[in-house]
Design an enzyme around this catalytic site. Structure first.
Site, short mmCIF file in Angstrom:
data_model
loop_
_atom_site.label_atom_id
_atom_site.label_comp_id
_atom_site.label_asym_id
_atom_site.label_seq_id
_atom_site.Cartn_x
_atom_site.Cartn_y
_atom_site.Cartn_z
N ASP A 44 0.38 -1.28 -0.02
CA ASP A 44 0.01 -0.28 -0.11
C ASP A 44 1.11 0.97 -0.03
OD1 ASP A 44 -3.09 -1.63 0.15
OD2 ASP A 44 -2.45 -1.23 2.18
N ASP A 86 -6.46 2.29 8.39
CA ASP A 86 -5.17 2.94 8.00
C ASP A 86 -5.55 4.48 8.41
OD1 ASP A 86 -5.49 3.40 5.59
OD2 ASP A 86 -4.47 2.54 4.45
#
Length: 232
Positions: A44, A86
């Protein structure tokens, strides 16, 4: 070191924060003029650490490398959740964590070790009806993502300084650490999100042996220098 990118190389790279995996592949491909290149295991944008690139004939090794176990370190912030699990999205709920004990944290982590069913994040590259889940999420659409079995081989708590909890995880291919952070918070009853992630190992390939973007630029300069008429 002499590289033969056409014959095939396995390059270990340390992906910078906010870069996509494709950003790094593009940088290496364009800088070193590599015709055939791919990466083994996406990271990511908000994660850093080991990204393995295969060139030339070694692109055939990508699937084999991706299948190997992964090791991550990072930080989970408990008592707050985000839609993306996140820091890509803003906190959407908070909860008091004054009652959470060290023993509860360690017991919760131990409860995830083994083969578990995990639901990937809606903000992920998982395909739903032919579209990436993150595309649907960013349009504000809901999508049903099916759980899949993954294996958590170890989940070690390495530092506790609430609301932050540092960890080290060894897991199978296909594991989403963001989902693990979400589920960890749910098990504690207070919610949580991933606030830092570093991939430190894929199989026997280690982050400590990885090249930086600066190293790639130095290799580029060395290759250019060798092609100059006065290089001999």
């Amino acid at each position: 070191m002499n590289y033969d990118f056409e014959a095939g190389e396995i390059l270990l790279l340390d992906k910078p924060l906010t870069w996509t995996s494709f950003d790094l592949v593009k940088k290496v491909r364009n800088s070193l003029r590599i015709k055939k290149i791919g990466h083994a295991g996406t990271l990511d944008p908000l994660a850093t650490g080991l990204l393995i690139l295969c060139t030339g004939k070694f692109t055939k090794k990508i699937e084999e490398i991706q299948a190997q176990e992964k090791e991550y370190t990072g930080t989970i912030t408990i008592g707050a959740t985000t839609p993306s699990f996140d820091l890509e999205t803003e906190v959407d709920s908070t909860c008091d964590i004054a009652h959470i004990t060290e023993e509860e944290l360690r017991q919760a982590a131990e409860g995830f070790v083994g083969v578990i069913a995990q639901i990937p994040p809606i903000y992920s590259a998982v395909k739903v009806n032919g579209e990436r889940a993150y595309t649907l999420a960013r349009r504000g659409e809901e999508a049903e993502i099916k759980a899949k079995n993954i294996e958590i081989k170890s989940f070690e708590i390495t530092r506790i300084e609430l609301p932050e909890v540092d960890f080290k995880v060894v897991c199978s291919k296909g594991t989403y650490i963001r989902s693990l952070a979400r589920d960890f918070g749910a098990k504690l009853g207070c919610g949580a999100h991933l606030s830092k992630l570093v991939r430190t190992r894929i199989g026997n390939y280690k982050l400590e042996d990885a090249l930086s973007v600066e190293d790639i630029m130095r290799i580029k300069d060395e290759r250019i220098a060798k092609t100059r008429p006065d290089s001999n």
